[in-house]
Motif scaffolding. Structure first.
Motif, mmCIF file in Angstrom:
data_model
loop_
_atom_site.group_PDB
_atom_site.id
_atom_site.type_symbol
_atom_site.label_atom_id
_atom_site.label_comp_id
_atom_site.label_asym_id
_atom_site.label_seq_id
_atom_site.Cartn_x
_atom_site.Cartn_y
_atom_site.Cartn_z
ATOM 1 N N VAL A 1 9.663 13.934 -29.122
ATOM 2 C CA VAL A 1 9.598 12.732 -29.956
ATOM 3 C C VAL A 1 8.703 11.630 -29.403
ATOM 4 O O VAL A 1 8.531 10.595 -30.047
ATOM 5 N N THR A 2 8.123 11.809 -28.210
ATOM 6 C CA THR A 2 7.321 10.753 -27.619
ATOM 7 C C THR A 2 5.841 11.146 -27.594
ATOM 8 O O THR A 2 5.492 12.314 -27.712
ATOM 9 N N SER A 3 4.982 10.133 -27.413
ATOM 10 C CA SER A 3 3.572 10.256 -27.767
ATOM 11 C C SER A 3 2.827 11.356 -27.014
ATOM 12 O O SER A 3 2.094 12.136 -27.628
ATOM 13 N N GLU A 4 2.962 11.417 -25.692
ATOM 14 C CA GLU A 4 2.247 12.446 -24.942
ATOM 15 C C GLU A 4 2.665 13.836 -25.391
ATOM 16 O O GLU A 4 1.829 14.732 -25.581
ATOM 17 N N ASP B 1 21.846 10.666 -26.652
ATOM 18 C CA ASP B 1 21.338 10.902 -28.000
ATOM 19 C C ASP B 1 20.668 9.653 -28.557
ATOM 20 O O ASP B 1 19.586 9.710 -29.152
ATOM 21 N N TYR B 2 21.338 8.521 -28.370
ATOM 22 C CA TYR B 2 20.851 7.277 -28.940
ATOM 23 C C TYR B 2 19.431 6.975 -28.460
ATOM 24 O O TYR B 2 18.557 6.605 -29.260
ATOM 25 N N PHE B 3 19.179 7.143 -27.176
ATOM 26 C CA PHE B 3 17.856 6.819 -26.668
ATOM 27 C C PHE B 3 16.791 7.791 -27.170
ATOM 28 O O PHE B 3 15.619 7.419 -27.317
ATOM 29 N N ARG B 4 17.152 9.003 -27.474
ATOM 30 C CA ARG B 4 16.162 9.920 -28.057
ATOM 31 C C ARG B 4 15.834 9.499 -29.482
ATOM 32 O O ARG B 4 14.657 9.459 -29.881
ATOM 33 N N PHE B 5 16.846 9.164 -30.261
ATOM 34 C CA PHE B 5 16.587 8.696 -31.622
ATOM 35 C C PHE B 5 15.894 7.329 -31.610
ATOM 36 O O PHE B 5 15.071 7.034 -32.480
ATOM 37 N N HIS C 1 11.009 4.067 -32.622
ATOM 38 C CA HIS C 1 10.101 3.003 -32.181
ATOM 39 C C HIS C 1 8.770 3.504 -31.629
ATOM 40 O O HIS C 1 7.863 2.696 -31.387
ATOM 41 N N GLY C 2 8.632 4.803 -31.399
ATOM 42 C CA GLY C 2 7.349 5.341 -30.999
ATOM 43 C C GLY C 2 6.815 4.737 -29.712
ATOM 44 O O GLY C 2 7.547 4.520 -28.744
ATOM 45 N N THR C 3 5.527 4.425 -29.689
ATOM 46 C CA THR C 3 4.885 3.972 -28.465
ATOM 47 C C THR C 3 5.309 2.576 -28.034
ATOM 48 O O THR C 3 4.965 2.158 -26.926
ATOM 49 N N LYS C 4 6.033 1.861 -28.850
ATOM 50 C CA LYS C 4 6.475 0.522 -28.452
ATOM 51 C C LYS C 4 7.291 0.555 -27.167
ATOM 52 O O LYS C 4 7.285 -0.413 -26.408
#
Length: 572
Positions: A116-119, A308-312, A317-320
Protein backbone atom coordinates in the motif's frame (compact mmCIF):
# COMPACT_ATOMS: atom_id res chain seq x y z
CA UNK A 1 -9.27 -12.37 -17.46
CA UNK A 2 -8.91 -15.83 -19.05
CA UNK A 3 -5.69 -17.76 -19.58
CA UNK A 4 -4.77 -20.77 -21.63
CA UNK A 5 -4.75 -24.16 -19.97
CA UNK A 6 -1.27 -25.21 -18.99
CA UNK A 7 0.06 -21.74 -18.21
CA UNK A 8 2.56 -21.24 -15.39
CA UNK A 9 2.00 -19.14 -12.28
CA UNK A 10 4.86 -17.24 -10.67
CA UNK A 11 4.19 -16.59 -6.98
CA UNK A 12 6.17 -13.47 -6.12
CA UNK A 13 6.88 -13.51 -2.39
CA UNK A 14 7.21 -10.13 -0.71
CA UNK A 15 6.31 -9.52 2.94
CA UNK A 16 4.47 -12.84 3.14
CA UNK A 17 7.25 -15.37 3.83
CA UNK A 18 5.06 -18.26 4.99
CA UNK A 19 3.01 -21.22 3.82
CA UNK A 20 0.11 -20.96 6.29
CA UNK A 21 -2.78 -18.61 5.51
CA UNK A 22 -1.09 -17.30 2.38
CA UNK A 23 -3.57 -15.84 -0.11
CA UNK A 24 -1.07 -15.83 -2.98
CA UNK A 25 -0.25 -19.53 -2.59
CA UNK A 26 -3.91 -20.38 -2.08
CA UNK A 27 -4.80 -18.59 -5.31
CA UNK A 28 -2.02 -20.34 -7.21
CA UNK A 29 -3.11 -23.75 -5.91
CA UNK A 30 -6.69 -22.97 -6.95
CA UNK A 31 -5.53 -22.17 -10.48
CA UNK A 32 -3.81 -25.56 -10.64
CA UNK A 33 -6.93 -27.36 -9.41
CA UNK A 34 -9.07 -25.54 -11.98
CA UNK A 35 -6.68 -26.44 -14.83
CA UNK A 36 -5.89 -22.77 -15.46
CA UNK A 37 -2.24 -23.33 -14.58
CA UNK A 38 0.04 -26.33 -14.83
CA UNK A 39 3.02 -25.21 -12.75
CA UNK A 40 3.71 -22.91 -9.81
CA UNK A 41 7.10 -21.24 -9.43
CA UNK A 42 7.64 -19.44 -6.08
CA UNK A 43 10.12 -16.56 -6.37
CA UNK A 44 11.78 -14.17 -3.93
CA UNK A 45 14.10 -11.31 -4.91
CA UNK A 46 16.28 -9.40 -2.46
CA UNK A 47 15.60 -5.96 -3.92
CA UNK A 48 18.91 -4.09 -4.05
CA UNK A 49 17.13 -0.75 -3.63
CA UNK A 50 15.99 -1.75 -0.15
CA UNK A 51 19.64 -2.00 0.92
CA UNK A 52 20.77 1.35 -0.50
CA UNK A 53 22.53 3.92 1.69
CA UNK A 54 20.27 6.65 3.03
CA UNK A 55 20.94 10.37 3.10
CA UNK A 56 21.94 9.97 6.72
CA UNK A 57 24.77 7.60 5.90
CA UNK A 58 23.44 4.25 7.08
CA UNK A 59 21.87 1.51 4.97
CA UNK A 60 18.12 1.49 4.39
CA UNK A 61 18.08 -2.08 5.72
CA UNK A 62 20.52 -2.50 8.59
CA UNK A 63 22.46 -5.70 9.36
CA UNK A 64 20.15 -7.14 12.00
CA UNK A 65 17.04 -6.66 9.90
CA UNK A 66 18.88 -8.03 6.88
CA UNK A 67 19.88 -11.16 8.82
CA UNK A 68 16.33 -11.74 10.05
CA UNK A 69 15.07 -11.40 6.48
CA UNK A 70 17.71 -13.80 5.17
CA UNK A 71 16.80 -16.38 7.82
CA UNK A 72 13.12 -16.03 6.93
CA UNK A 73 13.77 -16.64 3.23
CA UNK A 74 15.92 -19.68 4.01
CA UNK A 75 13.18 -21.11 6.21
CA UNK A 76 10.59 -20.57 3.49
CA UNK A 77 12.74 -22.35 0.92
CA UNK A 78 13.13 -25.35 3.21
CA UNK A 79 9.40 -25.50 3.89
CA UNK A 80 8.51 -25.33 0.23
CA UNK A 81 10.97 -28.12 -0.53
CA UNK A 82 9.33 -30.24 2.17
CA UNK A 83 6.06 -30.23 0.19
CA UNK A 84 7.69 -30.93 -3.17
CA UNK A 85 8.02 -27.32 -4.27
CA UNK A 86 10.95 -24.88 -4.01
CA UNK A 87 11.81 -21.18 -3.92
CA UNK A 88 13.76 -19.44 -6.66
CA UNK A 89 15.87 -16.81 -4.87
CA UNK A 90 17.75 -13.99 -6.54
CA UNK A 91 19.42 -10.68 -5.71
CA UNK A 92 18.64 -7.68 -7.89
CA UNK A 93 15.34 -6.11 -8.88
CA UNK A 94 12.01 -7.98 -8.94
CA UNK A 95 10.91 -6.47 -12.25
CA UNK A 96 14.12 -7.69 -13.92
CA UNK A 97 14.05 -11.22 -12.52
CA UNK A 98 10.32 -11.72 -13.02
CA UNK A 99 10.53 -10.17 -16.48
CA UNK A 100 13.12 -12.77 -17.54
CA UNK A 101 11.03 -15.59 -16.08
CA UNK A 102 7.83 -14.36 -17.72
CA UNK A 103 9.56 -14.21 -21.07
CA UNK A 104 10.80 -17.78 -20.68
CA UNK A 105 7.66 -19.38 -19.20
CA UNK A 106 4.66 -20.00 -21.52
CA UNK A 107 1.43 -18.16 -20.61
CA UNK A 108 3.01 -16.82 -17.45
CA UNK A 109 1.10 -14.90 -14.85
CA UNK A 110 2.31 -13.46 -11.55
CA UNK A 111 0.45 -13.65 -8.24
CA UNK A 112 1.54 -11.55 -5.26
CA UNK A 113 0.28 -9.81 -2.15
CA UNK A 114 -0.79 -6.21 -2.52
CA UNK A 115 1.24 -3.51 -0.77
CA UNK A 116 0.00 0.00 0.00
CA UNK A 117 2.97 2.39 0.14
CA UNK A 118 4.68 4.27 -2.66
CA UNK A 119 7.97 2.41 -3.14
CA UNK A 120 6.27 -0.95 -2.99
CA UNK A 121 3.50 0.13 -5.40
CA UNK A 122 6.14 1.51 -7.76
CA UNK A 123 7.76 -1.94 -7.89
CA UNK A 124 4.34 -3.51 -8.54
CA UNK A 125 3.95 -1.18 -11.52
CA UNK A 126 7.40 -2.13 -12.84
CA UNK A 127 6.60 -5.84 -12.49
CA UNK A 128 3.30 -5.30 -14.30
CA UNK A 129 5.17 -3.73 -17.19
CA UNK A 130 7.39 -6.81 -17.34
CA UNK A 131 4.44 -9.20 -17.02
CA UNK A 132 1.02 -7.62 -17.61
CA UNK A 133 -0.73 -10.66 -16.13
CA UNK A 134 -0.07 -9.57 -12.53
CA UNK A 135 -2.75 -10.49 -10.00
CA UNK A 136 -2.59 -8.91 -6.55
CA UNK A 137 -4.31 -10.39 -3.51
CA UNK A 138 -4.85 -9.04 0.00
CA UNK A 139 -3.40 -10.71 3.11
CA UNK A 140 -1.54 -8.15 5.21
CA UNK A 141 -4.14 -7.43 7.89
CA UNK A 142 -6.17 -9.21 10.53
CA UNK A 143 -9.37 -7.68 9.10
CA UNK A 144 -9.57 -8.03 5.34
CA UNK A 145 -9.72 -4.75 3.44
CA UNK A 146 -12.96 -5.82 1.71
CA UNK A 147 -14.60 -6.47 5.08
CA UNK A 148 -14.17 -2.93 6.42
CA UNK A 149 -17.57 -1.32 7.11
CA UNK A 150 -16.52 1.89 5.33
CA UNK A 151 -14.53 2.96 2.29
CA UNK A 152 -10.80 3.62 2.72
CA UNK A 153 -11.45 7.29 1.90
CA UNK A 154 -13.71 7.42 4.97
CA UNK A 155 -11.18 5.88 7.38
CA UNK A 156 -11.31 7.87 10.63
CA UNK A 157 -8.19 9.74 11.75
CA UNK A 158 -9.08 8.55 15.26
CA UNK A 159 -8.15 4.98 16.09
CA UNK A 160 -10.89 4.86 18.71
CA UNK A 161 -13.57 5.58 16.12
CA UNK A 162 -12.04 3.01 13.78
CA UNK A 163 -11.85 0.38 16.54
CA UNK A 164 -15.44 0.81 17.70
CA UNK A 165 -16.91 0.42 14.24
CA UNK A 166 -14.66 -2.47 13.21
CA UNK A 167 -15.11 -4.41 16.45
CA UNK A 168 -18.89 -4.13 16.06
CA UNK A 169 -19.15 -4.96 12.37
CA UNK A 170 -16.16 -6.99 11.19
CA UNK A 171 -14.36 -10.21 12.11
CA UNK A 172 -11.16 -11.90 10.89
CA UNK A 173 -11.75 -14.39 8.13
CA UNK A 174 -10.95 -18.08 8.74
CA UNK A 175 -7.39 -19.19 8.01
CA UNK A 176 -6.68 -20.39 4.49
CA UNK A 177 -5.44 -24.00 4.16
CA UNK A 178 -1.70 -24.61 4.22
CA UNK A 179 -0.52 -26.12 0.90
CA UNK A 180 0.44 -29.77 0.94
CA UNK A 181 2.60 -31.98 -1.27
CA UNK A 182 1.42 -31.90 -4.87
CA UNK A 183 -0.65 -28.72 -4.65
CA UNK A 184 2.15 -26.49 -6.00
CA UNK A 185 3.78 -28.48 -8.84
CA UNK A 186 7.11 -27.06 -9.96
CA UNK A 187 7.88 -26.45 -13.64
CA UNK A 188 10.28 -28.97 -15.15
CA UNK A 189 12.62 -26.17 -16.21
CA UNK A 190 13.00 -22.45 -15.55
CA UNK A 191 14.36 -21.42 -18.93
CA UNK A 192 16.68 -18.69 -17.62
CA UNK A 193 20.31 -19.92 -17.46
CA UNK A 194 21.34 -17.28 -14.90
CA UNK A 195 18.68 -18.39 -12.40
CA UNK A 196 18.75 -21.62 -10.41
CA UNK A 197 16.68 -23.26 -7.70
CA UNK A 198 19.94 -24.41 -6.13
CA UNK A 199 20.98 -20.86 -5.32
CA UNK A 200 20.51 -19.42 -1.85
CA UNK A 201 22.36 -16.18 -1.05
CA UNK A 202 24.97 -16.19 1.66
CA UNK A 203 25.36 -13.20 3.96
CA UNK A 204 28.11 -11.79 1.75
CA UNK A 205 25.79 -11.94 -1.30
CA UNK A 206 23.31 -9.40 0.07
CA UNK A 207 23.73 -5.97 -1.58
CA UNK A 208 24.68 -4.20 1.64
CA UNK A 209 26.84 -1.06 1.39
CA UNK A 210 30.20 -1.50 3.05
CA UNK A 211 29.84 -5.30 3.38
CA UNK A 212 29.11 -5.32 7.14
CA UNK A 213 30.04 -8.42 9.14
CA UNK A 214 27.41 -10.91 10.19
CA UNK A 215 25.77 -9.52 13.36
CA UNK A 216 26.77 -11.40 16.49
CA UNK A 217 24.08 -12.48 18.98
CA UNK A 218 23.30 -9.78 21.52
CA UNK A 219 23.50 -11.29 25.05
CA UNK A 220 21.73 -8.26 26.54
CA UNK A 221 18.74 -8.41 24.19
CA UNK A 222 15.23 -9.48 25.11
CA UNK A 223 15.20 -12.43 22.69
CA UNK A 224 17.50 -14.04 20.11
CA UNK A 225 15.06 -13.32 17.26
CA UNK A 226 15.39 -15.92 14.50
CA UNK A 227 13.63 -15.40 11.20
CA UNK A 228 11.27 -17.88 9.62
CA UNK A 229 7.81 -19.37 9.78
CA UNK A 230 8.99 -22.16 12.08
CA UNK A 231 10.25 -19.82 14.83
CA UNK A 232 7.17 -17.62 14.29
CA UNK A 233 4.70 -20.44 14.93
CA UNK A 234 6.79 -21.66 17.85
CA UNK A 235 6.67 -18.21 19.48
CA UNK A 236 2.90 -17.98 18.94
CA UNK A 237 2.43 -21.41 20.48
CA UNK A 238 4.70 -20.55 23.42
CA UNK A 239 3.15 -17.21 24.29
CA UNK A 240 -0.54 -17.81 23.58
CA UNK A 241 -1.10 -21.55 23.86
CA UNK A 242 1.83 -22.66 26.01
CA UNK A 243 1.57 -24.15 29.49
CA UNK A 244 2.63 -20.94 31.21
CA UNK A 245 -0.40 -19.07 29.87
CA UNK A 246 1.59 -15.88 29.30
CA UNK A 247 -1.17 -14.31 27.25
CA UNK A 248 -3.44 -14.25 30.30
CA UNK A 249 -1.33 -11.53 31.91
CA UNK A 250 -0.42 -9.54 28.81
CA UNK A 251 -2.36 -6.42 29.80
CA UNK A 252 -0.42 -6.12 33.05
CA UNK A 253 3.05 -6.80 31.62
CA UNK A 254 2.89 -5.19 28.16
CA UNK A 255 4.74 -2.03 29.22
CA UNK A 256 7.74 -3.99 30.47
CA UNK A 257 11.29 -3.22 29.41
CA UNK A 258 13.45 -6.24 30.29
CA UNK A 259 13.06 -9.93 29.47
CA UNK A 260 11.46 -11.93 26.70
CA UNK A 261 7.97 -12.44 28.02
CA UNK A 262 6.57 -9.04 28.99
CA UNK A 263 4.92 -8.87 25.55
CA UNK A 264 4.17 -11.22 22.68
CA UNK A 265 7.26 -10.21 20.62
CA UNK A 266 5.44 -11.41 17.51
CA UNK A 267 6.01 -8.21 15.53
CA UNK A 268 9.28 -9.26 13.78
CA UNK A 269 7.58 -12.28 12.21
CA UNK A 270 4.46 -10.30 11.37
CA UNK A 271 6.63 -7.69 9.66
CA UNK A 272 8.14 -10.12 7.13
CA UNK A 273 4.96 -12.15 6.89
CA UNK A 274 6.42 -15.29 8.45
CA UNK A 275 3.35 -15.14 10.70
CA UNK A 276 -0.09 -14.38 9.31
CA UNK A 277 -1.92 -11.57 11.14
CA UNK A 278 -4.97 -13.85 11.21
CA UNK A 279 -3.03 -16.58 12.99
CA UNK A 280 -2.90 -14.41 16.11
CA UNK A 281 -6.66 -14.05 16.68
CA UNK A 282 -7.08 -17.70 15.72
CA UNK A 283 -4.68 -18.74 18.51
CA UNK A 284 -6.22 -16.28 20.99
CA UNK A 285 -9.72 -17.61 20.33
CA UNK A 286 -8.50 -21.16 20.88
CA UNK A 287 -6.96 -20.09 24.18
CA UNK A 288 -10.18 -18.35 25.21
CA UNK A 289 -12.23 -21.43 24.33
CA UNK A 290 -10.08 -23.53 26.65
CA UNK A 291 -9.25 -21.09 29.45
CA UNK A 292 -11.64 -18.16 29.14
CA UNK A 293 -11.35 -14.63 27.86
CA UNK A 294 -10.07 -11.69 29.89
CA UNK A 295 -8.75 -8.17 29.46
CA UNK A 296 -5.37 -9.47 28.37
CA UNK A 297 -6.64 -11.69 25.55
CA UNK A 298 -8.75 -8.79 24.31
CA UNK A 299 -5.77 -6.45 24.47
CA UNK A 300 -3.64 -8.65 22.20
CA UNK A 301 -6.34 -8.31 19.54
CA UNK A 302 -6.63 -4.60 20.35
CA UNK A 303 -2.94 -4.18 19.51
CA UNK A 304 -3.36 -6.22 16.33
CA UNK A 305 -6.14 -3.85 15.34
CA UNK A 306 -3.70 -0.95 15.80
CA UNK A 307 -1.46 -2.68 13.26
CA UNK A 308 -4.36 -2.97 10.82
CA UNK A 309 -5.25 0.66 11.37
CA UNK A 310 -1.84 1.92 10.34
CA UNK A 311 -1.91 -0.12 7.14
CA UNK A 312 -5.30 1.28 6.18
CA UNK A 313 -4.10 4.72 7.32
CA UNK A 314 -1.16 4.46 4.90
CA UNK A 315 -3.50 3.30 2.14
CA UNK A 316 -5.72 6.32 2.69
CA UNK A 317 -3.04 9.02 3.04
CA UNK A 318 -0.44 7.76 0.58
CA UNK A 319 2.86 9.63 0.44
CA UNK A 320 1.76 12.20 3.01
CA UNK A 321 3.02 9.91 5.76
CA UNK A 322 6.56 10.31 4.36
CA UNK A 323 6.58 14.05 3.74
CA UNK A 324 7.79 16.77 6.16
CA UNK A 325 4.34 18.22 6.81
CA UNK A 326 2.68 14.86 7.32
CA UNK A 327 -1.02 14.20 6.88
CA UNK A 328 -1.98 17.69 8.10
CA UNK A 329 0.44 19.29 5.60
CA UNK A 330 2.06 21.40 8.30
CA UNK A 331 4.66 24.05 7.50
CA UNK A 332 6.51 23.48 10.76
CA UNK A 333 10.29 23.71 10.44
CA UNK A 334 12.56 21.08 11.94
CA UNK A 335 16.25 21.04 12.78
CA UNK A 336 18.58 19.06 10.52
CA UNK A 337 21.47 18.96 13.02
CA UNK A 338 23.57 15.88 12.31
CA UNK A 339 25.55 16.12 15.61
CA UNK A 340 22.29 16.20 17.59
CA UNK A 341 20.92 13.29 15.59
CA UNK A 342 24.10 11.32 16.27
CA UNK A 343 23.63 11.88 20.00
CA UNK A 344 20.10 10.53 19.83
CA UNK A 345 20.99 7.60 17.55
CA UNK A 346 23.90 6.42 19.68
CA UNK A 347 22.26 6.97 23.08
CA UNK A 348 24.22 10.03 24.22
CA UNK A 349 21.43 12.58 24.78
CA UNK A 350 21.86 12.93 28.54
CA UNK A 351 18.33 11.60 29.10
CA UNK A 352 19.17 8.16 30.57
CA UNK A 353 15.88 6.48 29.68
CA UNK A 354 16.11 7.59 26.05
CA UNK A 355 19.78 6.66 25.92
CA UNK A 356 19.04 3.16 27.21
CA UNK A 357 16.32 2.69 24.60
CA UNK A 358 18.54 3.82 21.74
CA UNK A 359 21.44 1.62 22.85
CA UNK A 360 19.09 -1.35 23.03
CA UNK A 361 18.05 -0.63 19.45
CA UNK A 362 21.63 -0.29 18.22
CA UNK A 363 22.78 -3.48 19.91
CA UNK A 364 19.81 -5.78 19.42
CA UNK A 365 17.48 -4.41 16.73
CA UNK A 366 14.65 -4.22 19.25
CA UNK A 367 13.02 -1.57 21.38
CA UNK A 368 9.93 -1.86 23.60
CA UNK A 369 6.69 -0.12 22.77
CA UNK A 370 7.17 2.18 25.74
CA UNK A 371 10.70 2.97 24.62
CA UNK A 372 9.66 3.77 21.05
CA UNK A 373 7.06 6.26 22.16
CA UNK A 374 9.51 8.04 24.44
CA UNK A 375 12.44 7.99 22.00
CA UNK A 376 10.26 9.42 19.23
CA UNK A 377 8.76 12.10 21.45
CA UNK A 378 12.20 13.14 22.69
CA UNK A 379 13.68 13.46 19.20
CA UNK A 380 10.76 15.55 17.95
CA UNK A 381 9.54 17.59 20.90
CA UNK A 382 12.67 17.93 23.04
CA UNK A 383 15.42 18.03 20.42
CA UNK A 384 13.32 19.61 17.67
CA UNK A 385 14.75 17.30 14.99
CA UNK A 386 13.06 16.34 11.74
CA UNK A 387 10.85 13.39 12.63
CA UNK A 388 11.75 11.64 9.37
CA UNK A 389 15.34 11.26 10.54
CA UNK A 390 14.07 9.13 13.42
CA UNK A 391 11.71 7.18 11.17
CA UNK A 392 14.58 6.42 8.76
CA UNK A 393 16.80 5.13 11.56
CA UNK A 394 14.02 2.91 12.90
CA UNK A 395 13.49 1.59 9.37
CA UNK A 396 17.14 0.59 9.19
CA UNK A 397 17.59 -0.76 12.69
CA UNK A 398 14.37 -2.41 13.86
CA UNK A 399 14.19 -6.14 13.28
CA UNK A 400 10.39 -5.75 13.23
CA UNK A 401 10.28 -2.82 10.81
CA UNK A 402 6.92 -2.53 9.09
CA UNK A 403 6.58 0.39 6.67
CA UNK A 404 3.02 1.32 7.66
CA UNK A 405 3.39 0.94 11.41
CA UNK A 406 6.75 2.69 11.51
CA UNK A 407 6.00 5.73 9.38
CA UNK A 408 2.40 5.98 10.58
CA UNK A 409 3.49 6.04 14.20
CA UNK A 410 6.26 8.56 13.51
CA UNK A 411 4.04 10.99 11.64
CA UNK A 412 1.60 10.81 14.56
CA UNK A 413 4.39 11.20 17.13
CA UNK A 414 5.41 14.39 15.34
CA UNK A 415 1.89 15.74 15.69
CA UNK A 416 1.28 15.56 11.95
CA UNK A 417 -1.19 12.69 11.80
CA UNK A 418 -4.41 14.61 12.26
CA UNK A 419 -5.16 13.26 15.75
CA UNK A 420 -4.06 13.90 19.29
CA UNK A 421 -0.41 14.74 19.97
CA UNK A 422 1.38 12.95 22.80
CA UNK A 423 4.39 14.76 24.19
CA UNK A 424 6.13 12.56 26.73
CA UNK A 425 7.92 13.67 29.86
CA UNK A 426 10.74 11.11 29.59
CA UNK A 427 11.89 11.65 33.17
CA UNK A 428 8.40 10.95 34.49
CA UNK A 429 8.02 7.98 32.16
CA UNK A 430 11.29 6.48 33.39
CA UNK A 431 10.21 6.79 37.01
CA UNK A 432 6.87 5.19 36.21
CA UNK A 433 8.05 2.26 34.09
CA UNK A 434 11.61 1.74 35.32
CA UNK A 435 11.24 2.81 38.98
CA UNK A 436 14.40 1.08 40.23
CA UNK A 437 16.43 2.10 37.16
CA UNK A 438 17.20 -1.52 36.23
CA UNK A 439 16.56 -0.99 32.51
CA UNK A 440 18.79 2.07 32.42
CA UNK A 441 21.62 0.21 34.22
CA UNK A 442 21.22 -2.73 31.85
CA UNK A 443 21.97 -0.63 28.79
CA UNK A 444 23.94 2.33 30.18
CA UNK A 445 26.78 0.73 32.18
CA UNK A 446 28.28 4.15 32.97
CA UNK A 447 25.32 4.63 35.34
CA UNK A 448 25.42 1.14 36.87
CA UNK A 449 26.32 2.41 40.36
CA UNK A 450 24.01 5.42 40.40
CA UNK A 451 21.04 4.84 42.72
CA UNK A 452 17.47 5.91 42.13
CA UNK A 453 16.26 8.60 41.93
CA UNK A 454 19.55 10.15 40.77
CA UNK A 455 19.78 7.72 37.85
CA UNK A 456 16.84 9.44 36.14
CA UNK A 457 18.54 12.85 36.21
CA UNK A 458 22.27 12.28 36.78
CA UNK A 459 23.12 15.83 35.70
CA UNK A 460 21.95 16.88 39.16
CA UNK A 461 24.82 15.00 40.77
CA UNK A 462 27.66 17.06 42.14
CA UNK A 463 31.20 16.48 40.76
CA UNK A 464 32.03 14.58 43.95
CA UNK A 465 28.95 12.34 43.57
CA UNK A 466 29.81 11.66 39.96
CA UNK A 467 33.23 10.44 41.01
CA UNK A 468 31.73 8.45 43.88
CA UNK A 469 29.25 6.65 41.58
CA UNK A 470 31.77 6.24 38.78
CA UNK A 471 29.57 7.89 36.17
CA UNK A 472 31.93 10.56 34.84
CA UNK A 473 32.26 8.64 31.56
CA UNK A 474 28.55 9.19 30.88
CA UNK A 475 29.02 12.95 30.88
CA UNK A 476 32.25 12.73 28.91
CA UNK A 477 30.37 10.91 26.15
CA UNK A 478 27.96 13.81 25.86
CA UNK A 479 30.67 16.43 25.67
CA UNK A 480 31.48 15.61 22.05
CA UNK A 481 28.19 17.06 20.78
CA UNK A 482 26.42 20.39 21.35
CA UNK A 483 23.54 20.68 23.78
CA UNK A 484 20.05 20.62 22.25
CA UNK A 485 18.54 24.08 21.75
CA UNK A 486 16.15 25.21 24.46
CA UNK A 487 13.65 27.54 22.77
CA UNK A 488 11.59 29.92 24.81
CA UNK A 489 8.29 28.37 25.84
CA UNK A 490 6.33 30.71 23.60
CA UNK A 491 8.56 29.84 20.62
CA UNK A 492 8.20 26.10 21.27
CA UNK A 493 4.43 26.44 21.53
CA UNK A 494 4.29 28.39 18.30
CA UNK A 495 6.33 25.71 16.50
CA UNK A 496 4.19 22.92 17.91
CA UNK A 497 0.89 24.56 17.05
CA UNK A 498 1.83 24.80 13.38
CA UNK A 499 1.35 21.03 13.25
CA UNK A 500 -2.17 21.15 14.67
CA UNK A 501 -5.55 21.70 13.08
CA UNK A 502 -7.38 24.81 14.37
CA UNK A 503 -8.52 24.44 17.95
CA UNK A 504 -6.25 21.52 18.85
CA UNK A 505 -3.61 21.68 21.56
CA UNK A 506 -0.76 19.46 22.65
CA UNK A 507 -1.64 16.80 25.22
CA UNK A 508 1.05 16.10 27.81
CA UNK A 509 1.66 12.38 27.80
CA UNK A 510 2.39 10.84 31.15
CA UNK A 511 1.44 7.26 32.03
CA UNK A 512 -1.86 6.06 30.57
CA UNK A 513 -4.93 6.85 32.63
CA UNK A 514 -8.42 5.49 32.66
CA UNK A 515 -9.81 8.81 31.49
CA UNK A 516 -8.09 8.77 28.11
CA UNK A 517 -10.22 8.21 25.08
CA UNK A 518 -7.19 7.00 23.16
CA UNK A 519 -4.03 5.35 24.53
CA UNK A 520 -0.66 6.30 23.04
CA UNK A 521 -0.17 4.39 19.80
CA UNK A 522 2.01 1.29 19.80
CA UNK A 523 5.22 1.73 17.85
CA UNK A 524 5.25 -1.38 15.65
CA UNK A 525 3.46 -4.70 15.56
CA UNK A 526 1.15 -6.28 18.10
CA UNK A 527 3.13 -4.97 21.09
CA UNK A 528 4.13 -1.82 19.82
CA UNK A 529 6.11 -4.34 18.46
CA UNK A 530 27.48 -6.99 16.56
CA UNK A 531 27.26 -3.48 17.98
CA UNK A 532 28.92 -2.39 21.18
CA UNK A 533 26.73 -1.75 24.19
CA UNK A 534 27.11 1.99 23.75
CA UNK A 535 25.86 1.99 20.16
CA UNK A 536 26.72 0.32 16.87
CA UNK A 537 28.49 1.64 13.83
CA UNK A 538 25.33 1.21 11.78
CA UNK A 539 24.02 4.32 13.50
CA UNK A 540 27.04 6.40 12.57
CA UNK A 541 26.35 9.30 10.22
CA UNK A 542 28.72 9.84 7.31
CA UNK A 543 30.74 13.08 7.54
CA UNK A 544 29.16 14.38 4.36
CA UNK A 545 25.64 13.53 5.46
CA UNK A 546 24.89 17.01 6.76
CA UNK A 547 25.38 18.54 3.33
CA UNK A 548 23.18 15.89 1.70
CA UNK A 549 20.50 16.20 4.36
CA UNK A 550 20.23 19.96 3.88
CA UNK A 551 19.55 19.62 0.18
CA UNK A 552 15.97 20.38 -0.90
CA UNK A 553 13.79 17.42 0.03
CA UNK A 554 10.68 15.89 -1.38
CA UNK A 555 7.80 17.92 -2.74
CA UNK A 556 4.33 16.53 -2.49
CA UNK A 557 3.60 14.47 -5.60
CA UNK A 558 0.52 15.01 -7.71
CA UNK A 559 -0.83 11.48 -7.22
CA UNK A 560 -1.08 9.59 -3.89
CA UNK A 561 1.22 6.75 -4.92
CA UNK A 562 3.54 8.51 -7.37
CA UNK A 563 7.11 7.35 -6.62
CA UNK A 564 9.20 9.89 -4.74
CA UNK A 565 12.44 11.20 -6.14
CA UNK A 566 15.17 8.63 -6.75
CA UNK A 567 12.85 5.82 -5.56
CA UNK A 568 13.97 5.77 -1.93
CA UNK A 569 12.23 7.53 0.93
CA UNK A 570 15.54 8.59 2.42
CA UNK A 571 18.16 7.53 -0.10
CA UNK A 572 20.84 9.61 -1.69
Amino acid sequence: CHYAIGGATIVWFRNDLRLHDNAALDHAAALVRAGAARDVLPVYVFDERQFAPTRLGFAKTGPRRALFLLESVRDLKQRLRAIGSDLLVSVGRPETVIGKLAAAVPQARVVAHKEVTSEEIHVEDLVRRACPALELVWGATMIHRDDLPFAIAELPNSFTQFRKVVEARAQPRPLLPTPTRGTLPLPTEIGVPTLSLEYMPAWADLPQPGSPPLPAPCPLGVLPFEGGEGPALARLQYYVLGQRGLVADYFNTRNGLLGGDYSTKLSPWLAVGALSPRAVPDAVRRYEAASGANQSTYWVLFEMLWRDYFRFYALRHGTKIFLPGGVVESRARWSDSIPMFQRWATGRTGAPFVDACMRELASSGWMSNRGRQNAASYLVHDMGLDWRMGAALFEAALVDYDVCSNWGNWVCAAGLGGGRINRFNVDKQAREYDPAGDFIRHWVPELARVPAPFIFAPQRLSPQQRREYGCEAYFAGRAAAPDPPQPHASDRSAIDQQALPPGRTIASAGPPSAGRSRPPPPAVGPDAGSSARTGGTMHGVAPSAAARWQQPRYRRPAAPFQPKSDFERFSK
